[in-house]
Scaffold this motif. Structure first.
Motif, PDB file in Angstrom:
ATOM      1  N   ASP A 216       1.769  -5.365   5.386  1.00  0.00           N
ATOM      2  CA  ASP A 216       2.507  -4.328   6.624  1.00  0.00           C
ATOM      3  C   ASP A 216       1.806  -4.432   8.161  1.00  0.00           C
ATOM      4  O   ASP A 216       0.363  -5.384   7.679  1.00  0.00           O
ATOM      5  N   GLU A 217       1.457  -3.602   8.922  1.00  0.00           N
ATOM      6  CA  GLU A 217       1.008  -4.147   9.761  1.00  0.00           C
ATOM      7  C   GLU A 217      -0.323  -2.827  10.008  1.00  0.00           C
ATOM      8  O   GLU A 217      -1.558  -3.826  10.554  1.00  0.00           O
ATOM      9  N   LYS A 218      -0.506  -2.161   8.748  1.00  0.00           N
ATOM     10  CA  LYS A 218      -1.319  -1.591   8.995  1.00  0.00           C
ATOM     11  C   LYS A 218      -2.000  -1.719   7.044  1.00  0.00           C
ATOM     12  O   LYS A 218      -1.749  -0.403   6.625  1.00  0.00           O
ATOM     13  N   CYS A 219      -2.684  -2.720   6.490  1.00  0.00           N
ATOM     14  CA  CYS A 219      -2.650  -1.809   4.719  1.00  0.00           C
ATOM     15  C   CYS A 219      -3.103  -0.839   4.773  1.00  0.00           C
ATOM     16  O   CYS A 219      -5.058  -0.412   5.264  1.00  0.00           O
ATOM     17  N   SER A 220      -2.891  -0.420   3.674  1.00  0.00           N
ATOM     18  CA  SER A 220      -3.910   1.104   3.259  1.00  0.00           C
ATOM     19  C   SER A 220      -3.564   0.914   1.755  1.00  0.00           C
ATOM     20  O   SER A 220      -4.350  -0.254   1.555  1.00  0.00           O
TER      21      SER A 220
ATOM     22  N   LEU B  40       2.324  -9.196  10.917  1.00  0.00           N
ATOM     23  CA  LEU B  40       2.337  -8.569   9.056  1.00  0.00           C
ATOM     24  C   LEU B  40       1.305  -9.131   8.626  1.00  0.00           C
ATOM     25  O   LEU B  40       0.905  -9.790   8.231  1.00  0.00           O
ATOM     26  N   ASP B  41      -0.091  -7.483   7.926  1.00  0.00           N
ATOM     27  CA  ASP B  41      -1.047  -8.721   7.304  1.00  0.00           C
ATOM     28  C   ASP B  41      -0.690  -8.248   5.783  1.00  0.00           C
ATOM     29  O   ASP B  41      -0.033  -7.565   5.726  1.00  0.00           O
TER      30      ASP B  41
ATOM     31  N   SER C 136       3.187  -0.495   1.415  1.00  0.00           N
ATOM     32  CA  SER C 136       3.154  -0.931   1.997  1.00  0.00           C
ATOM     33  C   SER C 136       5.004  -1.010   2.169  1.00  0.00           C
ATOM     34  O   SER C 136       5.705  -0.881   1.484  1.00  0.00           O
TER      35      SER C 136
ATOM     36  N   THR D 166      -1.516  -1.069  -2.327  1.00  0.00           N
ATOM     37  CA  THR D 166      -0.218  -1.900  -1.728  1.00  0.00           C
ATOM     38  C   THR D 166       0.722  -1.035  -1.907  1.00  0.00           C
ATOM     39  O   THR D 166       2.040  -2.047  -1.194  1.00  0.00           O
TER      40      THR D 166
ATOM     41  N   GLN E  19      -1.504 -14.053   6.613  1.00  0.00           N
ATOM     42  CA  GLN E  19      -0.048 -13.300   7.564  1.00  0.00           C
ATOM     43  C   GLN E  19       1.591 -13.476   7.502  1.00  0.00           C
ATOM     44  O   GLN E  19       1.706 -14.252   7.341  1.00  0.00           O
TER      45      GLN E  19
ATOM     46  N   CYS F 264      -1.416  -7.398   1.837  1.00  0.00           N
ATOM     47  CA  CYS F 264      -2.217  -5.853   1.743  1.00  0.00           C
ATOM     48  C   CYS F 264      -2.070  -6.187   0.367  1.00  0.00           C
ATOM     49  O   CYS F 264      -3.261  -5.863  -0.373  1.00  0.00           O
TER      50      CYS F 264
END
Length: 102
Positions: free
Chosen positions: A69-73, A56-57, A79, A76, A48, A59
């Motif tokens: 990012d706050e939420k990874c898609s 933020l995680d 982000s 990559t 983090q 990614c």
């Protein structure tokens, strides 16, 4: 065979020290600045990044760049935050910062 008490004590102390080191958390604190802002602290801890009170995680990485990012898609490189630890360059929501490890 009898083990002397001093050796037994040293053995138990070594085990205790080894176990207590397992609970330590490793992190790196960075000082980041941008022309339009005063210095801001950034902390990298495990997977983090903490920046301006937002967690933020991690990614993933592509080459020398790490993505957060706050939420990874699934993408990559999409982000919102890109960090290059080797140069200290941080790009977050389009704003550029230069960071140095403390």
């Amino acid at each position: 065979m009898r083990i002397p008490p001093q050796i037994r004590l040293a053995f138990y102390l070594a085990i205790l020290l080894g176990l207590s080191a397992c609970g330590r958390e490793t992190y790196t604190t960075w000082s980041c600045s941008a022309p339009s802002e005063s210095k801001v602290s950034m902390v990298l801890r495990k997977s983090q990044m903490e920046f301006k009170g937002v967690a933020l995680d991690y990614c993933g990485s592509l080459g020398a760049q790490s993505y957060f990012d706050e939420k990874c898609s699934g993408q990559t490189d999409q982000s919102k935050t890109v960090f290059s630890p080797s140069s200290g360059a941080l790009l977050i929501n389009g704003q550029e910062f230069q960071c140095t490890a403390l």
